[in-house]
Write an enzyme that holds these catalytic residues in place. Structure first.
Site, PDB file in Angstrom:
ATOM      1  N   SER A  49    -131.845 -27.152 -10.944  1.00 51.79           N
ATOM      2  CA  SER A  49    -131.787 -25.922 -10.152  1.00 51.79           C
ATOM      3  C   SER A  49    -130.658 -24.998 -10.608  1.00 51.79           C
ATOM      4  O   SER A  49    -130.786 -23.769 -10.528  1.00 51.79           O
ATOM      5  CB  SER A  49    -131.627 -26.268  -8.667  1.00 51.79           C
ATOM      6  OG  SER A  49    -130.454 -27.034  -8.457  1.00 51.79           O
ATOM      7  N   THR A  50    -129.544 -25.554 -11.085  1.00 53.41           N
ATOM      8  CA  THR A  50    -128.453 -24.703 -11.571  1.00 53.41           C
ATOM      9  C   THR A  50    -128.841 -24.065 -12.911  1.00 53.41           C
ATOM     10  O   THR A  50    -128.593 -22.875 -13.135  1.00 53.41           O
ATOM     11  CB  THR A  50    -127.152 -25.517 -11.708  1.00 53.41           C
ATOM     12  OG1 THR A  50    -126.990 -26.334 -10.546  1.00 53.41           O
ATOM     13  CG2 THR A  50    -125.944 -24.608 -11.849  1.00 53.41           C
ATOM     14  N   GLY A 101    -126.611 -28.586 -16.270  1.00 53.67           N
ATOM     15  CA  GLY A 101    -125.949 -28.999 -15.038  1.00 53.67           C
ATOM     16  C   GLY A 101    -125.567 -30.471 -15.103  1.00 53.67           C
ATOM     17  O   GLY A 101    -125.667 -31.113 -16.158  1.00 53.67           O
ATOM     18  N   ASP A 103    -124.996 -34.141 -12.217  1.00 53.54           N
ATOM     19  CA  ASP A 103    -124.952 -34.682 -10.852  1.00 53.54           C
ATOM     20  C   ASP A 103    -123.534 -35.054 -10.459  1.00 53.54           C
ATOM     21  O   ASP A 103    -123.173 -34.991  -9.289  1.00 53.54           O
ATOM     22  CB  ASP A 103    -125.899 -35.884 -10.755  1.00 53.54           C
ATOM     23  CG  ASP A 103    -127.322 -35.478 -11.090  1.00 53.54           C
ATOM     24  OD1 ASP A 103    -127.849 -34.588 -10.399  1.00 53.54           O
ATOM     25  OD2 ASP A 103    -127.876 -36.000 -12.069  1.00 53.54           O
ATOM     26  N   LYS A 113    -126.002 -37.685 -15.251  1.00 49.78           N
ATOM     27  CA  LYS A 113    -127.099 -36.730 -15.289  1.00 49.78           C
ATOM     28  C   LYS A 113    -128.427 -37.466 -15.119  1.00 49.78           C
ATOM     29  O   LYS A 113    -128.488 -38.676 -15.272  1.00 49.78           O
ATOM     30  CB  LYS A 113    -127.096 -35.973 -16.621  1.00 49.78           C
ATOM     31  CG  LYS A 113    -125.905 -35.028 -16.735  1.00 49.78           C
ATOM     32  CD  LYS A 113    -125.944 -34.162 -17.988  1.00 49.78           C
ATOM     33  CE  LYS A 113    -127.273 -33.557 -18.281  1.00 49.78           C
ATOM     34  NZ  LYS A 113    -127.827 -32.774 -17.159  1.00 49.78           N
ATOM     35  N   GLY A 114    -129.447 -36.700 -14.804  1.00 48.88           N
ATOM     36  CA  GLY A 114    -130.776 -37.292 -14.683  1.00 48.88           C
ATOM     37  C   GLY A 114    -131.363 -37.213 -13.294  1.00 48.88           C
ATOM     38  O   GLY A 114    -132.443 -37.738 -13.048  1.00 48.88           O
ATOM     39  N   GLY A 116    -132.837 -34.876 -12.154  1.00 48.71           N
ATOM     40  CA  GLY A 116    -134.142 -34.225 -12.329  1.00 48.71           C
ATOM     41  C   GLY A 116    -135.042 -34.981 -13.287  1.00 48.71           C
ATOM     42  O   GLY A 116    -136.085 -34.470 -13.697  1.00 48.71           O
ATOM     43  N   GLU A 122    -132.322 -34.277 -22.372  1.00 51.16           N
ATOM     44  CA  GLU A 122    -131.013 -33.618 -22.222  1.00 51.16           C
ATOM     45  C   GLU A 122    -129.993 -34.227 -23.183  1.00 51.16           C
ATOM     46  O   GLU A 122    -129.224 -33.510 -23.828  1.00 51.16           O
ATOM     47  CB  GLU A 122    -130.530 -33.744 -20.774  1.00 51.16           C
ATOM     48  CG  GLU A 122    -131.373 -32.915 -19.810  1.00 51.16           C
ATOM     49  CD  GLU A 122    -131.051 -33.144 -18.343  1.00 51.16           C
ATOM     50  OE1 GLU A 122    -131.455 -32.302 -17.532  1.00 51.16           O
ATOM     51  OE2 GLU A 122    -130.414 -34.145 -18.010  1.00 51.16           O
TER      52      GLU A 122
HETATM   53  C1  5RP Z   1    -131.705 -33.155 -14.618  1.00 49.27           C
HETATM   54  C2  5RP Z   1    -130.226 -33.100 -14.568  1.00 49.27           C
HETATM   55  C3  5RP Z   1    -129.612 -31.962 -13.828  1.00 49.27           C
HETATM   56  O1  5RP Z   1    -128.783 -31.254 -14.679  1.00 49.27           O
HETATM   57  C4  5RP Z   1    -128.834 -32.503 -12.670  1.00 49.27           C
HETATM   58  O2  5RP Z   1    -129.679 -33.337 -11.891  1.00 49.27           O
HETATM   59  C5  5RP Z   1    -128.261 -31.381 -11.803  1.00 49.27           C
HETATM   60  O3  5RP Z   1    -129.307 -30.708 -11.196  1.00 49.27           O
HETATM   61  P1  5RP Z   1    -129.062 -29.525 -10.175  1.00 49.27           P
HETATM   62  O4  5RP Z   1    -128.494 -28.381 -10.953  1.00 49.27           O
HETATM   63  O5  5RP Z   1    -130.437 -29.227  -9.616  1.00 49.27           O
HETATM   64  O6  5RP Z   1    -128.120 -30.020  -9.116  1.00 49.27           O
HETATM   65  O7  5RP Z   1    -129.518 -33.922 -15.092  1.00 49.27           O
HETATM   66  O8  5RP Z   1    -132.160 -34.330 -15.228  1.00 49.27           O
END
Ligand code: 5RP
Length: 242
Positions: A49-50, A101, A103, A113-114, A116, A122
């Site tokens: 989302s970011t 982005g 987590d 990360k991950g 999403g 990534e």
């Molecule tokens: C996706 C990721 C994202 O960068 C991570 O989950 C952050 O997401 P958001 O910006 O929606 O908080 O690693 O696999």
């Protein structure tokens, strides 16, 4: 404790301004990341989302860049919808900048990360990039990684054994579900989310877990850590450099 080479700068917001929502903070850091995009270059683009805010901002300067290498089907679709050309990572030897982005991010630029489910691509795009610019709101900054459930992309036939291996490290792994079924990643694999871990040595952890048979990618980014973090705070965007 922050490392000695950590430098910070902040763009202060006026005390009279209303408190920004998390969504507004994401927009701010997404826009701030444009300063790292070089004219005429192909940009590495993450997922989430970011990053979606960064993609929107990238659309406003699309004629100044050559295109992007994307880390997920979702980001590819967004980039193409804005008229930004998406290149195959194999056709681009090196990227100057990768924007994504996280987590969680610690005081050394190590990340989880991950969230999403896009961690494998990534990590691939981050590995072909000279600089990782991480864009997050301040809630993602931690002292030690591990409060966020650690995503691990796995080959489905290894799931049961990997859950046991994580249990031996004090973690509890569950298969991520979508609509009642195991979520299937862009790479056709599954995701384990592991709670209960305290990742004191991210490089050692990433090295160990990456070698377990059946692990495609562990969501600890210590070897592909961030060099810059644009942190969305109540007082504006703080720039952390590692
Ligand atoms: C996706 C990721 C994202 O960068 C991570 O989950 C952050 O997401 P958001 O910006 O929606 O908080 O690693 O696999």
């Amino acid at each position: 404790m922050p490392p000695s080479d950590l430098s910070t700068s902040a763009t202060a917001a006026s005390a009279a301004q209303p408190v920004l929502t998390q969504d507004q903070l994401k927009t701010l850091v997404g826009q701030a990341a444009l300063q790292y995009v070089l004219p005429g270059e192909i940009v590495g683009v993450g997922s989430g989302s970011t990053v979606n805010k960064f993609i929107e901002a990238l659309g406003t300067i699309k004629h100044q860049i050559k295109g992007a290498v994307s880390s997920s089907v979702a980001s590819t679709e967004r980039l193409r919808a804005l008229g930004i050309e998406v290149f195959d990572s194999n056709d681009v030897p090196r990227l100057a900048v990768y924007v994504d982005g996280a987590d969680e991010i610690d005081g050394h630029g190590n990340m989880i990360k991950g969230g999403g489910a896009a961690l494998t691509r990534e990590k691939i795009v981050a590995a072909q990039s000279d600089k990782f610019v991480c864009i997050v709101d301040a809630s993602k900054l931690v002292t030690t990684l591990g409060a966020f459930p650690l995503p691990v992309e796995v080959i489905p036939m290894a799931t049961r054994r990997l859950m046991t291996q994580f249990a031996a490290k004090g973690g509890t792994a569950t298969v991520r579900k979508q609509n009642g079924q195991p979520l299937v990643t862009d790479n056709g694999q599954h995701i384990l989310d592991v709670t209960g871990l305290c990742i004191a040595d991210p490089q050692a952890f990433e090295t160990e877990v990456s070698q377990w048979p059946g692990v495609v990618t562990v969501g600890v980014f210590a070897f592909q850590r961030a060099q810059v973090c644009l942190l969305g705070t109540v007082s504006g965007v703080r720039t952390l450099t590692y």
